[in-house]
Design a protein around this motif. Structure first.
Motif, PDB file in Angstrom:
ATOM      1  N   PRO A   1       0.799  -1.242   0.000  1.00  0.00           N
ATOM      2  CA  PRO A   1       0.000   0.000   0.000  1.00  0.00           C
ATOM      3  C   PRO A   1       0.823   1.279   0.000  1.00  0.00           C
ATOM      4  N   LEU A   2       2.135   1.165   0.149  1.00  0.00           N
ATOM      5  CA  LEU A   2       2.988   2.349   0.259  1.00  0.00           C
ATOM      6  C   LEU A   2       3.418   2.800  -1.125  1.00  0.00           C
ATOM      7  N   ARG A   3       2.518   3.571  -1.789  1.00  0.00           N
ATOM      8  CA  ARG A   3       2.749   4.013  -3.164  1.00  0.00           C
ATOM      9  C   ARG A   3       2.366   5.491  -3.287  1.00  0.00           C
ATOM     10  N   TYR A   4       3.072   6.188  -4.174  1.00  0.00           N
ATOM     11  CA  TYR A   4       2.900   7.634  -4.311  1.00  0.00           C
ATOM     12  C   TYR A   4       2.478   7.991  -5.736  1.00  0.00           C
ATOM     13  N   ASP A   5       2.002   9.221  -5.888  1.00  0.00           N
ATOM     14  CA  ASP A   5       1.724   9.818  -7.201  1.00  0.00           C
ATOM     15  C   ASP A   5       0.715   9.007  -8.009  1.00  0.00           C
ATOM     16  N   GLY A   6      -0.175   8.307  -7.332  1.00  0.00           N
ATOM     17  CA  GLY A   6      -1.221   7.567  -8.022  1.00  0.00           C
ATOM     18  C   GLY A   6      -0.757   6.310  -8.737  1.00  0.00           C
ATOM     19  N   VAL A   7       0.443   5.833  -8.425  1.00  0.00           N
ATOM     20  CA  VAL A   7       0.956   4.620  -9.070  1.00  0.00           C
ATOM     21  C   VAL A   7       0.128   3.414  -8.622  1.00  0.00           C
TER      22      VAL A   7
END
Length: 402
Positions: free
Chosen positions: A211-217
Motif C-alpha cells: 500500500p505504500l505508493r505515491y503519485d497515483g501509481v
C-alpha cells in the motif's frame, strides 16, 4: 571437534546488516550520543488504536492458547478476503498460511523447496536477507544486477540470461526494498512470458510494501498479472508495513496447496502458530477499512520530497524518485575516494556510511549490503523534525569532503 564449532552452513551466512546498524545506534545512544536512525525499515506511526484494542480484547477473552499451526479460521478468512478484495486472487483456506512475520514464511518456503545446488534468482538491489536465507536452505543465490536507468527492475532479457535448468525460484519484491521500485502489470507479464518455458521455476511475490505508493501509481501482484502462473506463485504479505505492526510479527502468504502444506509442516516443527494475540489483531486490521492510511501517505510523501530535496542540494549525491516504500536509494559514487576533514579517505560506500554515523550521528545503510555498491539507503519513516535535522547534517557533512 571443537565444542564451540558451529555448523558448516553458518560459514555462508552473515548477520542482518539492518540489525547490525540498529545495534550500532543503540551502542552510541548508550554512550550518550543522540543518533537519528535512517537505517531501519520501520514506520514511526503507532499501530492504529482499533487494532490494539482488538488485541486487548483477545487477552481479556482468554484467546491465549495454541491455535492451528497455519492460523485461525478467522484469520485465514480475513486473509482470503484481503487477497480477493485488493488483488483479485482467490485462495482456499488450505492455500493460506500465517506465520511469525513475512520473513519466516519466505525462509520456510525456501527450506521446503530447495535442495543443494538449486538456484534462486535475486534481482539486485535486494532486501538484505534473501541471499542468506537461500544459502541457509542449501540453495545457490544467483544475483542479477538491475540498472538505475531501468528503474532498478529486472528485465525480461536479464531474466532469460540468468535462467538455468537448476533454477527453482525467482524473487520479485514490489514495491522494492531498498529502491521503492514498482513493477507495472505489463512488466510482470513480460517476465511471466519468459518463465513460461521453465515449468520448474516458482515465483515469490514479496508484496510487503504493497500500500505504500505515491503519485497515483497502481499496484499489481504477479499472480494477478499472470494468472496462468497462479499455481507456481507464492504471494507473501503482512501487516508490518501496512498497519505499523512490525513488533506484532504477523505475516501471511497464499500459494499452491502442496507448498503451503510443506511450509505448515516445517512451521509445526519450529515456531508452531504465530501469536494468538497478534492473529486476533490482524483479523481486525485486515477486515476494517484503512481510513488512517491516506494521512500516513501524505506524511510519508512530504518526507520523501524533503530527502529528495536534500539529495538534489548535496554535491556528490543523486537519486531516482522512488514510487513506493519509504526509502531513497541514493547514488554516492562521486563521494567515494574523497577525504574527510580528519584525513580519512572514504574507500567505499560502507566507509561513507560509517563516517556519517560517527561524525554526524545519522545512521544510513550502505548499498553494498543490498548487493549494489556505491549507494546509500536512506529510510525516511521518522518524525519530521528528526528527518529535517538529519537532512541538514548529511548535506553539511558531505560538503566538507574534499
Amino acid at each position: 571437534m571443537n565444542n564451540s564449532q558451529t555448523a558448516r552452513r553458518m560459514q555462508s551466512v552473515r548477520p542482518s546488516p539492518t540489525a547490525a546498524i540498529s545495534d550500532q545506534v543503540r551502542a552510541l545512544e548508550a554512550a550518550g550520543k543522540q543518533v537519528i536512525n535512517l537505517g531501519e525499515g520501520e514506520l514511526d506511526f503507532a499501530t492504529p488504536a482499533h487494532i490494539s484494542y482488538a488485541a486487548i480484547a483477545a487477552i481479556v477473552q482468554q484467546q491465549t492458547k495454541y491455535t492451528a499451526v497455519a492460523g485461525t479460521a478467522a484469520l485465514k478468512s480475513a486473509i482470503a478476503a484481503k487477497f480477493a478484495r485488493d488483488n483479485q486472487l482467490r485462495y482456499r483456506p488450505e492455500e493460506i498460511i500465517a506465520g511469525s512475520g513475512a520473513k519466516q514464511l519466505i525462509f520456510n518456503a525456501f527450506l521446503a523447496t530447495l535442495d543443494a545446488g538449486q538456484q534462486v534468482i535475486i534481482p539486485a538491489p535486494y532486501w538484505v536477507s534473501y541471499p542468506d536465507m537461500v544459502a541457509l536452505a542449501d540453495g545457490e543465490p544467483v544475483i542479477v544486477p538491475c540498472e538505475e536507468q531501468n528503474g532498478w527492475k529486472l528485465t525480461p532479457e536479464n531474466l532469460a540470461a540468468a535462467l538455468t535448468p537448476a533454477m527453482r525460484w525467482v524473487i520479485l519484491n514490489s514495491p522494492g526494498n531498498p529502491t521503492g521500485a514498482i513493477y507495472s502489470e505489463q512488466e510482470l507479464q513480460a517476465l511471466a512470458a519468459v518463465l513460461a518455458d521453465y515449468p520448474q521455476v516458482l515465483v515469490m511475490a514479496d508484496d510487503i510494501y504493497e500500500p505504500l505508493r505515491y503519485d497515483g501509481v497502481s499496484f499489481t501482484t504477479f499472480a494477478q498479472a499472470a494468472p496462468h502462473l497462479f499455481s507456481r506463485t507464492l504471494t507473501v504479505n503482512g501487516v508490518s508495513k501496512s498497519h505499523a505492526m512490525t513488533g506484532w510479527r504477523l505475516g501471511y502468504a497464499g500459494g499452491p496447496q502442496w507448498l503451503i502444506s510443506a511450509m505448515q509442516i516445517l512451521q509445526s516443527q519450529s515456531t508452531s502458530n504465530p501469536s494468538s494475540i497478534s492473529q486476533a489483531a490482524a483479523v481486525v486490521a485486515l477486515n476494517h477499512p484503512a481510513t488512517f492510511f491516506d494521512g500516513w501517505l501524505q506524511t510519508l510523501d512530504k518526507r520523501r520530497q524533503r530527502v529528495l530535496a536534500m539529495i538534489a542540494a548535496t554535491e556528490g549525491l543523486s537519486a531516482n524518485t522512488p514510487e513506493g516504500a519509504f526509502y531513497i536509494f541514493a547514488n554516492c559514487q562521486q563521494l567515494i575516494g574523497r577525504v574527510t576533514p580528519e584525513g580519512e579517505t572514504l574507500s567505499d560506500d560502507k566507509a561513507l556510511a560509517n563516517w556519517l554515523l560517527t561524525q554526524t550521528q545519522v545512521a544510513v545503510l550502505h548499498g553494498s549490503a543490498f548487493g549494489t555498491p556505491g549507494y546509500l539507503r536512506i529510510a525516511y519513516a521518522v518524525e519530521d523534525s528528526l528527518l529535517e535535522s538529519a537532512c541538514q547534517r548529511i548535506e553539511k557533512a558531505c560538503g566538507l569532503l574534499r
